[in-house]
Design a protein around this motif. Structure first.
Motif, mmCIF file in Angstrom:
data_model
loop_
_atom_site.group_PDB
_atom_site.id
_atom_site.type_symbol
_atom_site.label_atom_id
_atom_site.label_comp_id
_atom_site.label_asym_id
_atom_site.label_seq_id
_atom_site.Cartn_x
_atom_site.Cartn_y
_atom_site.Cartn_z
ATOM 1 N N GLU A 89 26.193 43.909 14.492
ATOM 2 C CA GLU A 89 24.881 44.429 14.079
ATOM 3 C C GLU A 89 24.655 44.199 12.577
ATOM 4 O OE1 GLU A 89 24.692 48.463 15.304
ATOM 5 O OE2 GLU A 89 24.549 47.991 17.449
ATOM 6 N N CYS A 90 25.729 44.400 11.802
ATOM 7 C CA CYS A 90 25.621 44.133 10.364
ATOM 8 C C CYS A 90 25.365 42.652 10.103
ATOM 9 C CB CYS A 90 26.878 44.591 9.642
ATOM 10 S SG CYS A 90 27.071 46.393 9.570
ATOM 11 N N LEU A 91 26.060 41.794 10.854
ATOM 12 C CA LEU A 91 25.822 40.348 10.731
ATOM 13 C C LEU A 91 24.376 40.016 11.080
ATOM 14 C CD1 LEU A 91 29.063 38.705 12.206
ATOM 15 C CD2 LEU A 91 28.079 38.298 9.934
ATOM 16 N N GLU A 92 23.876 40.681 12.122
ATOM 17 C CA GLU A 92 22.490 40.449 12.540
ATOM 18 C C GLU A 92 21.529 40.805 11.405
ATOM 19 O OE1 GLU A 92 19.391 39.322 15.054
ATOM 20 O OE2 GLU A 92 21.552 39.059 15.292
ATOM 21 N N ILE A 93 21.849 41.916 10.720
ATOM 22 C CA ILE A 93 20.999 42.320 9.587
ATOM 23 C C ILE A 93 21.027 41.263 8.484
ATOM 24 C CG2 ILE A 93 20.728 44.013 7.725
ATOM 25 C CD1 ILE A 93 21.729 46.133 9.677
ATOM 26 N N PHE A 94 22.264 40.832 8.122
ATOM 27 C CA PHE A 94 22.409 39.897 6.993
ATOM 28 C C PHE A 94 21.942 38.479 7.329
ATOM 29 C CE2 PHE A 94 24.734 43.183 4.921
ATOM 30 C CZ PHE A 94 24.699 42.874 3.574
ATOM 31 N N THR A 95 21.928 38.116 8.581
ATOM 32 C CA THR A 95 21.519 36.747 8.936
ATOM 33 C C THR A 95 20.047 36.642 9.310
ATOM 34 O OG1 THR A 95 22.262 37.128 11.202
ATOM 35 C CG2 THR A 95 23.823 36.075 9.677
ATOM 36 N N SER A 96 19.411 37.790 9.583
ATOM 37 C CA SER A 96 18.031 37.669 10.056
ATOM 38 C C SER A 96 17.053 38.666 9.449
ATOM 39 C CB SER A 96 17.973 37.795 11.582
ATOM 40 O OG SER A 96 18.431 39.071 11.983
ATOM 41 N N ARG A 97 17.547 39.812 8.946
ATOM 42 C CA ARG A 97 16.592 40.825 8.523
ATOM 43 C C ARG A 97 16.867 41.366 7.122
ATOM 44 N NH1 ARG A 97 17.916 42.353 13.676
ATOM 45 N NH2 ARG A 97 19.079 44.173 12.960
ATOM 46 N N LEU A 98 17.738 40.733 6.371
ATOM 47 C CA LEU A 98 18.076 41.257 5.038
ATOM 48 C C LEU A 98 16.896 41.062 4.076
ATOM 49 C CD1 LEU A 98 20.386 42.488 3.364
ATOM 50 C CD2 LEU A 98 20.949 40.145 2.637
ATOM 51 N N ASN A 99 16.632 42.063 3.274
ATOM 52 C CA ASN A 99 15.592 41.990 2.235
ATOM 53 C C ASN A 99 16.070 42.792 1.027
ATOM 54 O OD1 ASN A 99 14.872 44.810 2.628
ATOM 55 N ND2 ASN A 99 13.904 44.147 4.542
ATOM 56 N N PRO A 100 15.390 42.665 -0.087
ATOM 57 C CA PRO A 100 15.838 43.378 -1.297
ATOM 58 C C PRO A 100 15.944 44.878 -1.093
ATOM 59 C CG PRO A 100 14.247 41.695 -1.865
ATOM 60 C CD PRO A 100 14.276 41.730 -0.378
ATOM 61 N N SER A 101 15.108 45.448 -0.277
ATOM 62 C CA SER A 101 15.135 46.903 -0.043
ATOM 63 C C SER A 101 16.444 47.305 0.647
ATOM 64 C CB SER A 101 13.929 47.319 0.813
ATOM 65 O OG SER A 101 14.012 48.702 1.130
ATOM 66 N N ILE A 102 16.841 46.513 1.645
ATOM 67 C CA ILE A 102 18.092 46.826 2.376
ATOM 68 C C ILE A 102 19.284 46.626 1.451
ATOM 69 C CG2 ILE A 102 19.597 46.078 4.258
ATOM 70 C CD1 ILE A 102 17.126 45.525 5.912
ATOM 71 N N LYS A 103 19.225 45.509 0.619
ATOM 72 C CA LYS A 103 20.323 45.257 -0.323
ATOM 73 C C LYS A 103 20.463 46.425 -1.280
ATOM 74 C CE LYS A 103 20.822 41.249 -2.160
ATOM 75 N NZ LYS A 103 20.518 39.984 -2.872
ATOM 76 N N SER A 104 19.368 46.908 -1.760
ATOM 77 C CA SER A 104 19.389 48.034 -2.683
ATOM 78 C C SER A 104 19.908 49.292 -1.985
ATOM 79 C CB SER A 104 17.961 48.267 -3.224
ATOM 80 O OG SER A 104 17.932 49.409 -4.064
ATOM 81 N N TYR A 105 19.492 49.477 -0.738
ATOM 82 C CA TYR A 105 19.938 50.657 0.034
ATOM 83 C C TYR A 105 21.464 50.627 0.234
ATOM 84 C CZ TYR A 105 20.233 54.127 3.740
ATOM 85 O OH TYR A 105 20.569 55.234 4.477
ATOM 86 N N ILE A 106 21.981 49.393 0.476
ATOM 87 C CA ILE A 106 23.414 49.253 0.681
ATOM 88 C C ILE A 106 24.182 49.654 -0.583
ATOM 89 C CG2 ILE A 106 25.277 47.551 1.021
ATOM 90 C CD1 ILE A 106 23.359 46.059 2.914
ATOM 91 N N GLN A 107 23.667 49.242 -1.755
ATOM 92 C CA GLN A 107 24.339 49.552 -2.997
ATOM 93 C C GLN A 107 24.311 51.038 -3.299
ATOM 94 O OE1 GLN A 107 26.165 47.585 -4.287
ATOM 95 N NE2 GLN A 107 25.397 45.487 -4.511
ATOM 96 N N GLU A 108 23.347 51.739 -2.732
ATOM 97 C CA GLU A 108 23.210 53.182 -3.006
ATOM 98 C C GLU A 108 24.080 54.041 -2.054
ATOM 99 O OE1 GLU A 108 19.089 53.950 -2.626
ATOM 100 O OE2 GLU A 108 18.523 52.883 -4.468
ATOM 101 N N LEU A 109 24.603 53.418 -0.989
ATOM 102 C CA LEU A 109 25.420 54.200 -0.018
ATOM 103 C C LEU A 109 26.688 54.703 -0.669
ATOM 104 C CD1 LEU A 109 25.063 51.948 3.170
ATOM 105 C CD2 LEU A 109 23.997 54.194 2.787
ATOM 106 N N GLU A 110 27.057 55.947 -0.363
ATOM 107 C CA GLU A 110 28.280 56.553 -0.921
ATOM 108 C C GLU A 110 29.430 56.470 0.112
ATOM 109 O OE1 GLU A 110 27.457 60.498 -2.072
ATOM 110 O OE2 GLU A 110 25.966 59.926 -3.609
ATOM 111 N N ILE A 111 30.604 56.180 -0.414
ATOM 112 C CA ILE A 111 31.800 56.075 0.479
ATOM 113 C C ILE A 111 32.918 56.922 -0.089
ATOM 114 C CG2 ILE A 111 31.208 53.799 1.375
ATOM 115 C CD1 ILE A 111 33.070 52.580 -0.634
#
Length: 351
Positions: free
Chosen positions: A329-351
């Motif tokens: 599913e993550c590959l699907e996001i990065f290969t077909s639906r990735l946009n700056p908003s999602i990239k920014s959201y990923i960087q904001e996730l806490e682990i």
């Protein structure tokens, strides 16, 4: 499809993407994916291809884990099946042998009961014959005593007759007084056995003795002595025949007792063999019962171990399958639906 529907689907997909990415924070593997994406996106040569390559590497590793898991489950199940089959053979053989012994046991017990009854019957028969032998021996002993007593009485009576004859002969002697002889004769007569059937006859003869008939009376006494001696001989012959008959009877009893003793010994030996066989059957039944308890417990333990192992592998497989789905599913996001908003959201996730 109208534009509104298309727009709605796009919004739904985007919402699902954010929901998926947010859910990665809730478990360790998801945090690993987040960290991988964040590090790759933050590097100097950050590129989407780098993240995709990292995710594909994780995809390959997870798929390999799934393949290994499938192989492990197969090997484990084959090993369990083989062990179950081996245990089942042992259990079935023990059950069949135990069942055979349990079916045979009553017959072996009945065989022992029959032999035990035969022994008792032979022992009773031996006792009856021994009692008859002892009875015959006692009767013959008493008969012999009676015979010897009568023989001795007859011999004594004959001796007394001969002495009476000698005294009667003195009646003709010129040197002896008749009164003295008669007194002597009377005293001797009193000493004779009064139970003799001839005592009365002798009494008559002695009482009738005179000067004229002494020779005749002596002749009668001689004839009586001869008759008594003949009777003694006949009685001895009769007693000899009784003795021979008794010995034959005694030998027959002894032979029967010897045969019974041998038979009883053989039956007792056979009874001991049957007891040993019966004990072996009983011990074998107990041994098989113990073996069945052990093997059934072993079977149950193996089944639990195999079930637990299968469950654990299946759980692991489900986890790996879920991880693979997440990676995909993550590959699907990065290969077909990735946009700056999602990239920014990923960087904001806490682990």
């Amino acid at each position: 499809m109208n534009l509104f529907l298309i727009f709605s689907l796009v919004l739904l997909v985007k919402a699902n993407d954010y929901e998926l990415l947010a859910s990665l924070q809730n478990y360790e593997f998801g945090k690993t994916i987040i960290a991988t994406m964040q590090i790759t996106l933050s590097s100097e040569d950050a590129s989407i291809d780098g993240v995709v390559n990292q995710l594909k590497a994780m995809q390959k590793a997870t798929q390999s884990d799934l393949d290994d898991n499938s192989s492990l489950i197969k090997q484990s199940q084959e090993s369990c099946t083989q062990r179950f089959n081996e245990l089942q053979v042992v259990i079935e053989n023990a059950q069949n042998k135990k069942a055979d012994n349990e079916r045979t046991l009553p017959f072996k017990q009945e065989e022992l009961n029959i032999i035990t009854y035969q022994i008792k019957d032979k022992v009773d028969q031996q006792k009856r014959i021994q009692d008859r032998r002892n009875g015959a021996e006692f009767s013959r002993s008493e008969e012999k005593k009676d015979f010897n007593l009568k023989q001795q009485e007859s011999i004594d009576f004959i001796s007394g007759l001969k002495k009476a004859k000698a005294i009667l002969s003195q009646l003709k002697s010129a040197f002896l007084q008749v009164g003295d002889v008669r007194t002597k004769l009377h005293n001797h007569f009193e000493s004779l056995n009064k139970n003799s059937p001839y005592h009365g006859l002798v009494k008559i003869l002695i009482g009738a003795a005179g000067d004229d008939n002494v020779p005749k009376i002596i002749q009668i006494i001689d004839e009586l002595v001869e008759s008594l001696q003949n009777l003694l001989s006949v009685d001895r012959s009769g007693d000899q025949q009784k003795e021979e008959l008794y010995q034959l009877q005694k030998n027959r009893y002894d032979l029967e007792l010897q045969t019974l003793t041998t038979t009883i010994a053989q039956l007792q030996a056979e009874a001991e063999k049957q007891k040993q066989k019966l004990l072996e059957f009983q011990n074998d039944i107990e041994t098989k019962e113990q073996l069945l308890n052990v093997k059934n417990q072993e079977y149950n333990d193996w089944k639990k171990t195999c079930d637990d192992d299968l469950r654990a592998n299946q759980n692991l497989r489900q986890i790996k399958f879920n991880e693979l789905n997440t990676i995909n599913e993550c590959l699907e996001i990065f290969t077909s639906r990735l946009n700056p908003s999602i990239k920014s959201y990923i960087q904001e996730l806490e682990i």
